[in-house]
Scaffold this active site. Structure first.
Site, PDB file in Angstrom:
ATOM      1  N   ASN A 180       0.800  -1.224   0.000  1.00  9.45           N
ATOM      2  CA  ASN A 180       0.000   0.000   0.000  1.00  9.45           C
ATOM      3  C   ASN A 180       0.837   1.280   0.000  1.00  9.45           C
ATOM      4  O   ASN A 180       0.382   2.316  -0.451  1.00  9.45           O
ATOM      5  CB  ASN A 180      -0.957   0.017   1.195  1.00  9.45           C
ATOM      6  CG  ASN A 180      -0.258  -0.227   2.514  1.00  9.45           C
ATOM      7  OD1 ASN A 180       0.482  -1.207   2.661  1.00  9.45           O
ATOM      8  ND2 ASN A 180      -0.463   0.637   3.470  1.00  9.45           N
ATOM      9  N   CYS A 183       4.772  12.866  12.489  1.00  9.18           N
ATOM     10  CA  CYS A 183       5.226  13.376  13.770  1.00  9.18           C
ATOM     11  C   CYS A 183       4.258  12.861  14.823  1.00  9.18           C
ATOM     12  O   CYS A 183       3.056  13.033  14.691  1.00  9.18           O
ATOM     13  CB  CYS A 183       5.191  14.895  13.706  1.00  9.18           C
ATOM     14  SG  CYS A 183       5.608  15.677  15.228  1.00  9.18           S
ATOM     15  N   THR A 192     -26.956  -8.342   9.196  1.00  7.64           N
ATOM     16  CA  THR A 192     -27.743  -7.959   8.014  1.00  7.64           C
ATOM     17  C   THR A 192     -26.832  -7.372   6.948  1.00  7.64           C
ATOM     18  O   THR A 192     -25.986  -6.527   7.235  1.00  7.64           O
ATOM     19  CB  THR A 192     -28.822  -6.932   8.419  1.00  7.64           C
ATOM     20  OG1 THR A 192     -29.637  -7.540   9.403  1.00  7.64           O
ATOM     21  CG2 THR A 192     -29.669  -6.500   7.228  1.00  7.64           C
ATOM     22  N   SER A 219     -11.210  -4.590  -0.578  1.00  9.74           N
ATOM     23  CA  SER A 219     -11.992  -3.482  -0.032  1.00  9.74           C
ATOM     24  C   SER A 219     -12.521  -2.627  -1.174  1.00  9.74           C
ATOM     25  O   SER A 219     -11.746  -2.193  -2.033  1.00  9.74           O
ATOM     26  CB  SER A 219     -11.095  -2.645   0.879  1.00  9.74           C
ATOM     27  OG  SER A 219     -11.800  -1.544   1.367  1.00  9.74           O
TER      28      SER A 219
END
Lengths: 373, 69
Positions: A149, A322, A234, A197
């Site tokens: 990625n 950072c 569901t 995904s």
């Protein structure tokens, strides 16, 4: 105007996918598990979407399980394996996997499953020799991502899967960055489990799938009998429908999109090469995801460049961040062994099918200017 | 975090840059930078509005970035 060049993070929803989703949000909103006729359209839509997705990766429809996305699919593959393995066999993965894999592996280590993390070479490749050194007949699962990625390197999945199988182990691949962008044939590649995904291939967020061969995993979510009793809950019908439309469209247009993205990447790199900016292109020079440009600029702050590009309306991501006290270089950048003076200056530009040549020129020009500050 | 003594603005020569001005230079240009810009000159060199930079500074402070302490 915003220039979006962070398509490895997420992509714009395809308009055809959106149109296909709408009726299942507004009109045919019935629970597909309902026993009445009103549920039939939702039920049939799920069935059709499952078939479409299976065809896109050359799987069987009953091997596709809808999940909430890549992270859930990865968790299911790793933890599902551990939960159904009573022999405490080892898992082998790589040091540059997504945290959905790495953190799942750390979790199963707490359950006393041994896990090995394979090193990669300077290009981010998991070498077959390396897997051969680590694997044994006590290995139960090998999980290596199809494409990274951050740096876009495409891994030798077919060869790695063959090695896993020769030791009786299963092979899983996190293909979140790859599905819809490079050809994936689970039969040809010998994949037992694959995570994907939708929002990485112009589908909606919150939906993905796990391809899994029969009898490999136990149910992960317990509850109702949805997803062949393997993943209760569901179904997110509109998202499932949108995912199938987006994936089919990306597969049909794959070659054309890849060509467009390679041309844009070459354009951007050639502008940078013609400048005095000292940079390294991370990842494999050729065997990489189309549109992925991971750069480390000597002596610069990747985080600073990202924020300055943001001020100019350009969205990219960084390989360093950072944490309020220190500059941290990502685990991927650390593991490919980049020199320190380059590592901190890492940014990822990930182009998508909607990016234009004009946008790429603007990104390159601004990046050159910012690098001179 | 290392202590930094900022030089005057490299562009206009303004001295005694504020804590926020020093912080935003370190954050954007890099913690090793020796070239500092005042807020107006930084906005000018980046060709953005001063308010855009002030918004960024607020964002960093909210995230707890120690460069602005």
């Amino acid at each position: 105007m915003v220039i979006y060049a962070d398509n490895a993070a997420t992509t714009q929803l395809d308009t055809d996918a959106f149109e296909a989703m709408k009726p299942f949000l507004l009109e045919n909103y019935a629970n597909p598990s309902g026993a009445y006729s009103y549920s039939k359209k939702a039920k049939l839509a799920i069935k059709a979407a499952r078939k479409t997705i299976a065809e896109c990766i050359n799987a069987e429809p009953e091997q596709i399980y809808f999940t909430s996305g890549g992270t859930e699919s990865d968790n299911w593959a790793i933890k599902g394996f551990a939960l159904s393995d009573y022999d405490y066999k080892a898992v082998i993965t790589s040091q540059i996997e997504h945290h959905a894999i790495l953190n799942s592996c750390y979790d199963i280590e707490r359950l006393k499953h041994p896990v090995a993390y394979l090193p990669v070479d300077r290009k981010g490749v998991v070498a077959t020799d390396t897997l051969n050194r680590y694997i044994s007949d006590r290995t139960g699962l090998v999980s290596v991502m199809t494409a990274n990625n951050e740096i876009g390197t495409i891994e030798p999945i077919k060869e790695l899967a063959q090695i896993a199988h020769s030791h009786g182990a299963l092979f899983h691949t996190d293909a979140v960055q790859a599905v819809g962008h490079i050809p994936i044939d689970v039969k040809v590649l010998g994949i037992d489990m694959l995570s994907a995904s939708a929002h990485k291939f112009n589908g909606p967020k919150g939906i993905g799938f796990l391809y899994c061969k029969e009898g490999v995993l136990q149910p992960f979510h317990n509850g109702g009998s949805q997803e062949f009793g393997m993943r209760a809950g569901t179904e997110n019908v509109p998202a499932i429908v949108g995912m199938a439309v987006a994936l089919r469209k990306n597969i049909i247009e794959m070659e054309q999109n890849a060509k467009h993205l390679r041309r844009l990447s070459e354009e951007l790199l050639s502008i940078l090469e013609a400048s005095n900016v000292p940079f390294i292109l991370n990842g494999h020079p050729t065997n990489r995801l189309p549109g992925n440009i991971n750069l480390s600029i000597k002596g610069k702050s990747g985080e600073g460049l990202m924020h300055m590009l943001d001020l100019k309306g350009i969205c990219v991501s960084t390989g360093s961040a950072c944490d309020s006290k220190n500059q941290q270089v990502s685990h991927v950048i650390q593991n490919i062994g980049l020199p320190d003076d380059y590592g901190i200056g890492t940014i990822r530009i990930s182009l998508g099918k909607y990016n234009t040549e004009q946008e790429v020129k603007r990104i390159a020009d601004i990046l050159i200017k910012l690098s001179s500050l | 975090m290392k202590k930094v003594k900022a030089s005057p603005c490299i562009s206009c020569g303004k001295k005694d840059l504020s804590k926020d001005e020093v912080g935003i230079n370190l954050k954007l240009i890099g913690e090793d930078t020796e070239n500092f810009y005042c807020l107006d000159c930084l906005a000018s060199v980046l060709d953005v509005g001063v308010q855009d930079i002030l918004d960024k500074i607020e964002e960093f402070k909210e995230e707890g970035c120690t460069l602005f302490l």
